[in-house]
Design an enzyme around this catalytic site. Structure first.
Site, mmCIF file in Angstrom:
data_model
loop_
_atom_site.group_PDB
_atom_site.id
_atom_site.type_symbol
_atom_site.label_atom_id
_atom_site.label_comp_id
_atom_site.label_asym_id
_atom_site.label_seq_id
_atom_site.Cartn_x
_atom_site.Cartn_y
_atom_site.Cartn_z
ATOM 1 N N ASP A 14 10.322 45.462 -3.031
ATOM 2 C CA ASP A 14 10.315 44.009 -2.812
ATOM 3 C C ASP A 14 8.917 43.449 -2.587
ATOM 4 O O ASP A 14 8.758 42.441 -1.900
ATOM 5 C CB ASP A 14 11.195 43.620 -1.596
ATOM 6 C CG ASP A 14 12.564 44.249 -1.670
ATOM 7 O OD1 ASP A 14 13.146 44.202 -2.756
ATOM 8 O OD2 ASP A 14 13.023 44.790 -0.651
ATOM 9 N N LYS A 17 6.781 42.688 -7.400
ATOM 10 C CA LYS A 17 6.425 43.295 -8.704
ATOM 11 C C LYS A 17 6.910 42.437 -9.863
ATOM 12 O O LYS A 17 6.263 42.371 -10.892
ATOM 13 C CB LYS A 17 7.038 44.698 -8.837
ATOM 14 C CG LYS A 17 6.463 45.710 -7.887
ATOM 15 C CD LYS A 17 7.162 47.028 -8.004
ATOM 16 C CE LYS A 17 8.634 46.973 -7.665
ATOM 17 N NZ LYS A 17 8.940 46.630 -6.278
ATOM 18 N N GLY A 41 15.647 44.468 -7.657
ATOM 19 C CA GLY A 41 15.887 43.032 -7.749
ATOM 20 C C GLY A 41 14.554 42.356 -7.957
ATOM 21 O O GLY A 41 13.796 42.187 -7.019
ATOM 22 N N HIS A 42 14.236 42.052 -9.195
ATOM 23 C CA HIS A 42 12.936 41.455 -9.496
ATOM 24 C C HIS A 42 13.078 39.953 -9.694
ATOM 25 O O HIS A 42 13.845 39.508 -10.539
ATOM 26 C CB HIS A 42 12.336 42.099 -10.753
ATOM 27 C CG HIS A 42 11.888 43.502 -10.512
ATOM 28 N ND1 HIS A 42 11.344 44.302 -11.481
ATOM 29 C CD2 HIS A 42 11.883 44.242 -9.381
ATOM 30 C CE1 HIS A 42 11.041 45.474 -10.947
ATOM 31 N NE2 HIS A 42 11.360 45.460 -9.684
ATOM 32 N N GLN A 224 11.391 49.507 -7.101
ATOM 33 C CA GLN A 224 11.331 49.973 -5.708
ATOM 34 C C GLN A 224 9.870 50.111 -5.269
ATOM 35 O O GLN A 224 9.007 49.440 -5.816
ATOM 36 C CB GLN A 224 12.095 51.293 -5.517
ATOM 37 C CG GLN A 224 13.605 51.165 -5.626
ATOM 38 C CD GLN A 224 14.116 51.240 -7.039
ATOM 39 O OE1 GLN A 224 13.724 52.111 -7.781
ATOM 40 N NE2 GLN A 224 14.989 50.341 -7.414
ATOM 41 N N THR A 301 21.255 42.542 -2.427
ATOM 42 C CA THR A 301 22.311 42.639 -1.417
ATOM 43 C C THR A 301 22.338 41.451 -0.461
ATOM 44 O O THR A 301 23.301 41.289 0.288
ATOM 45 C CB THR A 301 22.110 43.920 -0.568
ATOM 46 O OG1 THR A 301 20.797 43.842 0.015
ATOM 47 C CG2 THR A 301 22.210 45.172 -1.418
ATOM 48 N N GLY A 302 21.287 40.628 -0.444
ATOM 49 C CA GLY A 302 21.232 39.478 0.461
ATOM 50 C C GLY A 302 20.936 39.860 1.904
ATOM 51 O O GLY A 302 20.883 39.005 2.792
ATOM 52 N N ARG A 303 20.692 41.161 2.152
ATOM 53 C CA ARG A 303 20.448 41.594 3.534
ATOM 54 C C ARG A 303 19.092 41.071 4.033
ATOM 55 O O ARG A 303 18.122 41.053 3.269
ATOM 56 C CB ARG A 303 20.393 43.130 3.607
ATOM 57 C CG ARG A 303 21.710 43.801 3.346
ATOM 58 C CD ARG A 303 21.574 45.308 3.435
ATOM 59 N NE ARG A 303 20.894 45.880 2.274
ATOM 60 C CZ ARG A 303 20.713 47.178 2.073
ATOM 61 N NH1 ARG A 303 21.118 48.055 2.972
ATOM 62 N NH2 ARG A 303 20.116 47.624 0.997
ATOM 63 N N PRO A 304 19.008 40.660 5.339
ATOM 64 C CA PRO A 304 17.695 40.267 5.867
ATOM 65 C C PRO A 304 16.772 41.481 5.847
ATOM 66 O O PRO A 304 17.193 42.588 6.197
ATOM 67 C CB PRO A 304 17.976 39.834 7.308
ATOM 68 C CG PRO A 304 19.387 40.160 7.594
ATOM 69 C CD PRO A 304 20.073 40.586 6.344
ATOM 70 N N ASP A 333 0.116 33.645 1.307
ATOM 71 C CA ASP A 333 0.329 32.325 1.906
ATOM 72 C C ASP A 333 1.274 32.363 3.108
ATOM 73 O O ASP A 333 1.198 31.517 3.995
ATOM 74 C CB ASP A 333 0.898 31.362 0.847
ATOM 75 C CG ASP A 333 2.147 31.923 0.190
ATOM 76 O OD1 ASP A 333 2.089 33.064 -0.317
ATOM 77 O OD2 ASP A 333 3.191 31.236 0.204
ATOM 78 N N SER A 413 -1.889 36.763 -4.455
ATOM 79 C CA SER A 413 -0.821 35.839 -4.805
ATOM 80 C C SER A 413 -0.570 34.906 -3.622
ATOM 81 O O SER A 413 -0.391 35.358 -2.490
ATOM 82 C CB SER A 413 0.444 36.625 -5.157
ATOM 83 O OG SER A 413 1.507 35.738 -5.353
HETATM 84 P P1 IMP Z 1 19.562 53.279 -3.610
HETATM 85 O O1 IMP Z 1 18.360 53.165 -4.492
HETATM 86 O O2 IMP Z 1 20.591 52.236 -3.897
HETATM 87 O O3 IMP Z 1 20.113 54.669 -3.604
HETATM 88 O O4 IMP Z 1 19.090 52.990 -2.103
HETATM 89 C C1 IMP Z 1 18.212 53.863 -1.405
HETATM 90 C C2 IMP Z 1 17.233 53.091 -0.549
HETATM 91 O O5 IMP Z 1 16.328 52.390 -1.393
HETATM 92 C C3 IMP Z 1 17.867 52.034 0.359
HETATM 93 O O6 IMP Z 1 17.113 51.952 1.555
HETATM 94 C C4 IMP Z 1 17.707 50.755 -0.430
HETATM 95 O O7 IMP Z 1 17.694 49.603 0.403
HETATM 96 C C5 IMP Z 1 16.349 51.001 -1.060
HETATM 97 N N1 IMP Z 1 16.151 50.271 -2.310
HETATM 98 C C6 IMP Z 1 16.650 50.553 -3.528
HETATM 99 N N2 IMP Z 1 16.217 49.683 -4.451
HETATM 100 C C7 IMP Z 1 15.404 48.829 -3.802
HETATM 101 C C8 IMP Z 1 14.617 47.713 -4.233
HETATM 102 O O8 IMP Z 1 14.537 47.345 -5.408
HETATM 103 N N3 IMP Z 1 13.908 47.100 -3.253
HETATM 104 C C9 IMP Z 1 13.909 47.510 -1.963
HETATM 105 N N4 IMP Z 1 14.609 48.550 -1.539
HETATM 106 C C10 IMP Z 1 15.352 49.203 -2.439
#
Ligand code: IMP
Length: 431
Positions: A14, A17, A41-42, A224, A301-304, A333, A413
């Site tokens: 996050d 990228k 999630g880009h 990731q 996932t919308g998680r904080p 910023d 950025s």
């Molecule tokens: P998985 O990739 O779904 O198996 O998740 C494994 C770990 O990687 C978890 O802590 C996820 O929250 C984290 N994770 C997977 N993809 C992303 C991403 O694109 N951004 C941030 N964390 C990620």
């Protein structure tokens, strides 16, 4: 000679990228994803619009750019079709997309198993995205997985599907989960093949041809972040692939010699979603402030997201492992308005001063960050378009990161839009 650029996340994902890849994709002839899947999630923003991509490369908005989903990815055809539909609905119809025939294929049971394994772990759960990423990679390495190219040969696909279901249905039964019917899965995947079959090809040949041509610009888009790397990250709280630059040769099917320009994307602070130790994590009002200002909520996932200070220990470590040539310092910023800003320069652990993260999470969890405090800046910098215009305190912060990591900041950025990007490095300006 072709020009190459690898864009990787250098923290816990996050980092922004999507924006950086999109920024370079405008000039790139090819954008290649080489690991991960729709767990990513880009977010890409331009012309006042915001798009979210999961498994499709960020160059999809530029009709002249060839987008490749490489063999090192885990590809969920259902999700690719849904993502493409969303793009179509918003008028993005003119793109070039190819999917590796060797990419591991996510099957419907993989997300069920992802959820079940997490539930079994109880309090020690990883906090995965439940997209079935880990179970798909496990099946790949256990050599019972299916691959995207299997869809092009219905008889072979049927054979592989039967073999996989024999093993998987037994496992699903033992876990008390729903079993899958061969015919239902076969029919659905053949339908999906009808939608994406024309995109499936030997992408390694495609990429190598571009690499050898004299005038092509090729962008490798990591997903990731390196602290989620299965080998070098905070194991077991990691993803199942290698988000590092070293994942490119295997995951794209190219020789390591082509990897010579690595851009490490790092937030000006740190965030993490999911579980696992996070030494510079903040729990006070400042975390809330940064989270709200940076919209730090998961794209998938919308998680904080958990929020902490910039960690130079992590940056040095990932810089070394991936051979990072430049930093892209993101969301700069967001730090505006804080009285003081902190940077972690080392960890104190069991009476020792550590300069690199320890290998076990139990030790990492005992690490206390050694922080230096720097002056903050009050000015809104989202309209700044050159390094010279930045407030002195912000410049000092950038220089401190360069000094602590030994790596220059090539991009800064100051907002989500393409235009809110200050490119300092001449090499990156010319890409
Ligand atoms: P998985 O990739 O779904 O198996 O998740 C494994 C770990 O990687 C978890 O802590 C996820 O929250 C984290 N994770 C997977 N993809 C992303 C991403 O694109 N951004 C941030 N964390 C990620």
């Amino acid at each position: 000679m072709s020009e190459r650029l690898v864009v990787i996340g250098s923290q816990w994902g996050d980092e922004g990228k999507g924006k950086i890849t999109d920024y370079f994709a405008c000039r790139a002839d090819m954008v290649v994803r080489y690991q991960g899947g729709n767990n990513a999630g880009h977010t890409v923003a331009f012309d006042g619009n915001k798009y979210s991509l999961q498994s499709i490369p960020s160059g999809v908005f530029n009709p002249h750019t060839v987008n490749v989903m490489g063999n090192g990815m885990v590809v969920n055809p259902e999700s690719v079709v849904a993502e493409l539909q969303k793009l179509h609905d918003r008028g993005i119809t003119d793109y070039q997309l190819f999917i590796s025939d060797r990419a591991a294929m996510v099957m419907p049971w993989h997300s069920d198993l992802d959820g079940a394994y997490e539930a079994q772990k109880g309090g020690a759960k990883i906090g995965t995205t439940k997209k079935g990423i880990g179970p798909t990679y496990s099946d790949k390495y256990s050599r019972i997985g299916l691959r995207i190219g299997d869809l092009l040969d219905p008889e072979y696909f049927a054979e592989r599907l039967k073999a996989a279901l024999e093993v998987k249905n037994q496992e699903l039964r033992m876990l008390g989960l729903k079993e899958y019917d061969f015919q239902e899965v076969y029919d659905r995947y053949m339908q999906l093949a009808g939608k994406i079959g024309h995109m499936i090809t030997d992408t390694s040949a495609l990429i190598n041809e571009a690499l050898r041509s004299s005038d092509k610009k090729i962008l490798f888009e990591g997903a990731q972040g390196m602290m989620l790397c299965c080998d070098h990250g905070t194991y077991p709280f990691v993803t199942s692939s290698s988000p590092s630059a070293s994942g490119v040769p295997v995951g794209a099917g190219v020789a390591p010699k082509w990897i010579d320009n690595v851009l490490g994307v790092a937030k000006a602070y740190c965030t993490r979603v999911g579980e696992g130790p996070f030494p510079t994590e903040l729990f006070d009002e400042r975390a809330h402030e940064i989270r709200e200002r940076g919209h730090e909520y998961g794209t998938v996932t919308g998680r904080p997201r958990r929020v902490g200070w910039f960690d130079a220990v992590v940056a040095r470590y990932t810089g070394m492992l991936a051979g990072i040539d430049n930093w892209a310092l993101m969301l700069f910023d967001v730090l505006s308005g804080l009285d003081k800003v902190m940077i972690c320069t080392g960890y104190e652990c069991d009476g020792e001063l550590l300069q690199a993260p320890p290998s076990t999470i139990s030790r990492l969890a005992r690490c206390k960050p050694v922080l230096i405090e720097m002056e903050g800046w009050k000015e809104d910098i989202s309209g700044v378009r050159s390094y010279d215009e930045l407030p002195e305190a912000a410049k000092a912060y950038v220089r401190k990161i360069e000094e602590l990591t030994g790596i220059p900041v090539g991009i800064i950025s100051v907002g989500p839009d393409r235009t809110q990007t200050i490119t300092v490095s001449e090499k990156l300006k010319n890409f």
